[in-house]
Design a protein around this motif. Sequence first.
Motif, PDB file in Angstrom:
ATOM      1  N   THR A   6       0.828  -1.207   0.000  1.00 13.48           N
ATOM      2  CA  THR A   6       0.000   0.000   0.000  1.00 13.48           C
ATOM      3  C   THR A   6       0.861   1.254   0.000  1.00 13.48           C
ATOM      4  OG1 THR A   6      -1.764  -1.165   1.165  1.00 13.48           O
ATOM      5  CG2 THR A   6      -1.815   1.246   1.235  1.00 13.48           C
ATOM      6  N   GLU A   7       1.864   1.279   0.857  1.00 11.60           N
ATOM      7  CA  GLU A   7       2.764   2.434   0.914  1.00 11.60           C
ATOM      8  C   GLU A   7       3.450   2.645  -0.437  1.00 11.60           C
ATOM      9  OE1 GLU A   7       6.657   4.001   3.418  1.00 11.60           O
ATOM     10  OE2 GLU A   7       6.037   1.909   3.581  1.00 11.60           O
ATOM     11  N   ALA A   8       3.962   1.571  -1.009  1.00  6.09           N
ATOM     12  CA  ALA A   8       4.631   1.669  -2.307  1.00  6.09           C
ATOM     13  C   ALA A   8       3.665   2.141  -3.385  1.00  6.09           C
ATOM     14  CB  ALA A   8       5.242   0.319  -2.677  1.00  6.09           C
ATOM     15  N   SER A   9       2.450   1.653  -3.345  1.00  8.74           N
ATOM     16  CA  SER A   9       1.442   2.056  -4.338  1.00  8.74           C
ATOM     17  C   SER A   9       1.131   3.542  -4.250  1.00  8.74           C
ATOM     18  CB  SER A   9       0.154   1.256  -4.138  1.00  8.74           C
ATOM     19  OG  SER A   9       0.385  -0.110  -4.345  1.00  8.74           O
ATOM     20  N   ILE A  10       1.110   4.069  -3.032  1.00  6.05           N
ATOM     21  CA  ILE A  10       0.858   5.500  -2.850  1.00  6.05           C
ATOM     22  C   ILE A  10       1.997   6.307  -3.463  1.00  6.05           C
ATOM     23  CG2 ILE A  10       0.695   7.341  -1.128  1.00  6.05           C
ATOM     24  CD1 ILE A  10      -0.838   5.246   0.630  1.00  6.05           C
ATOM     25  N   TYR A  11       3.224   5.908  -3.181  1.00 11.26           N
ATOM     26  CA  TYR A  11       4.369   6.593  -3.788  1.00 11.26           C
ATOM     27  C   TYR A  11       4.293   6.517  -5.313  1.00 11.26           C
ATOM     28  CZ  TYR A  11       7.018   7.319   0.529  1.00 11.26           C
ATOM     29  OH  TYR A  11       7.448   7.755   1.760  1.00 11.26           O
ATOM     30  N   GLU A  12       3.978   5.352  -5.803  1.00  7.60           N
ATOM     31  CA  GLU A  12       3.895   5.155  -7.253  1.00  7.60           C
ATOM     32  C   GLU A  12       2.819   6.053  -7.859  1.00  7.60           C
ATOM     33  OE1 GLU A  12       3.293   1.455 -10.353  1.00  7.60           O
ATOM     34  OE2 GLU A  12       3.617   0.997  -8.236  1.00  7.60           O
ATOM     35  N   ALA A  13       1.669   6.140  -7.227  1.00 11.18           N
ATOM     36  CA  ALA A  13       0.584   6.971  -7.727  1.00 11.18           C
ATOM     37  C   ALA A  13       0.946   8.450  -7.723  1.00 11.18           C
ATOM     38  CB  ALA A  13      -0.678   6.748  -6.887  1.00 11.18           C
ATOM     39  N   GLN A  14       1.826   8.838  -6.830  1.00  8.18           N
ATOM     40  CA  GLN A  14       2.264  10.231  -6.752  1.00  8.18           C
ATOM     41  C   GLN A  14       3.413  10.526  -7.708  1.00  8.18           C
ATOM     42  OE1 GLN A  14       3.159  10.586  -2.583  1.00  8.18           O
ATOM     43  NE2 GLN A  14       1.081  11.164  -2.078  1.00  8.18           N
ATOM     44  N   GLY A  15       3.831   9.526  -8.466  1.00 10.19           N
ATOM     45  CA  GLY A  15       4.918   9.730  -9.413  1.00 10.19           C
ATOM     46  C   GLY A  15       6.290   9.530  -8.803  1.00 10.19           C
ATOM     47  N   LEU A  16       6.349   9.054  -7.588  1.00  9.66           N
ATOM     48  CA  LEU A  16       7.625   8.835  -6.903  1.00  9.66           C
ATOM     49  C   LEU A  16       8.067   7.394  -7.134  1.00  9.66           C
ATOM     50  CD1 LEU A  16       6.693  10.719  -3.620  1.00  9.66           C
ATOM     51  CD2 LEU A  16       8.075  11.567  -5.526  1.00  9.66           C
ATOM     52  N   LYS A  17       8.418   7.116  -8.377  1.00 10.83           N
ATOM     53  CA  LYS A  17       8.722   5.754  -8.803  1.00 10.83           C
ATOM     54  C   LYS A  17       9.946   5.172  -8.106  1.00 10.83           C
ATOM     55  CE  LYS A  17       5.391   6.190 -11.703  1.00 10.83           C
ATOM     56  NZ  LYS A  17       4.104   5.642 -11.393  1.00 10.83           N
ATOM     57  N   GLN A  18      10.989   5.968  -7.928  1.00  7.11           N
ATOM     58  CA  GLN A  18      12.202   5.481  -7.281  1.00  7.11           C
ATOM     59  C   GLN A  18      11.904   5.036  -5.849  1.00  7.11           C
ATOM     60  OE1 GLN A  18      15.194   4.894  -8.578  1.00  7.11           O
ATOM     61  NE2 GLN A  18      15.915   4.131  -6.617  1.00  7.11           N
ATOM     62  N   GLU A  19      11.167   5.843  -5.113  1.00  6.69           N
ATOM     63  CA  GLU A  19      10.818   5.507  -3.738  1.00  6.69           C
ATOM     64  C   GLU A  19       9.960   4.246  -3.685  1.00  6.69           C
ATOM     65  OE1 GLU A  19      10.772   8.454  -5.128  1.00  6.69           O
ATOM     66  OE2 GLU A  19      11.699   9.908  -3.773  1.00  6.69           O
TER      67      GLU A  19
END
Length: 81
Positions: A6-19
Motif C-alpha cells: 500500500t505504501e509503495a502504491s501511494i508513492y507510485e501513484a504520486q509519481g515517486l517511482k524510485q521511492e
Amino acid sequence: MKNTITEASIYEAQGLKQEALEIYKNILKKDPNNQNAIDAIRRLSGFRSKHEDLNIQMLDFFIKMKSEKEISEFKRWLIRI
C-alpha cells in the motif's frame, strides 16, 4: 515504518517511482514470492529509466497545482502511466 504494498502504491501513484521501487525491493527481500512486488518491480524498472525526468516534473506539478483544471490534468497523466 514497515514497508507495505500500500505504501509503495501511494508513492507510485504520486509519481515517486524510485521511492516505490525501493519499497517493493525491500518487500521482496523479506518475501521473495510476493507477486505484487515482483510485478511492480518489473513494471517500474522499465519506466524509471525512460521517464525519470518526467517523474520529477510531475512531482513539482503535483506540489504546485491549485486549480481544478491542473488537478484534472494530473489525474489524466496518472491514468496514462
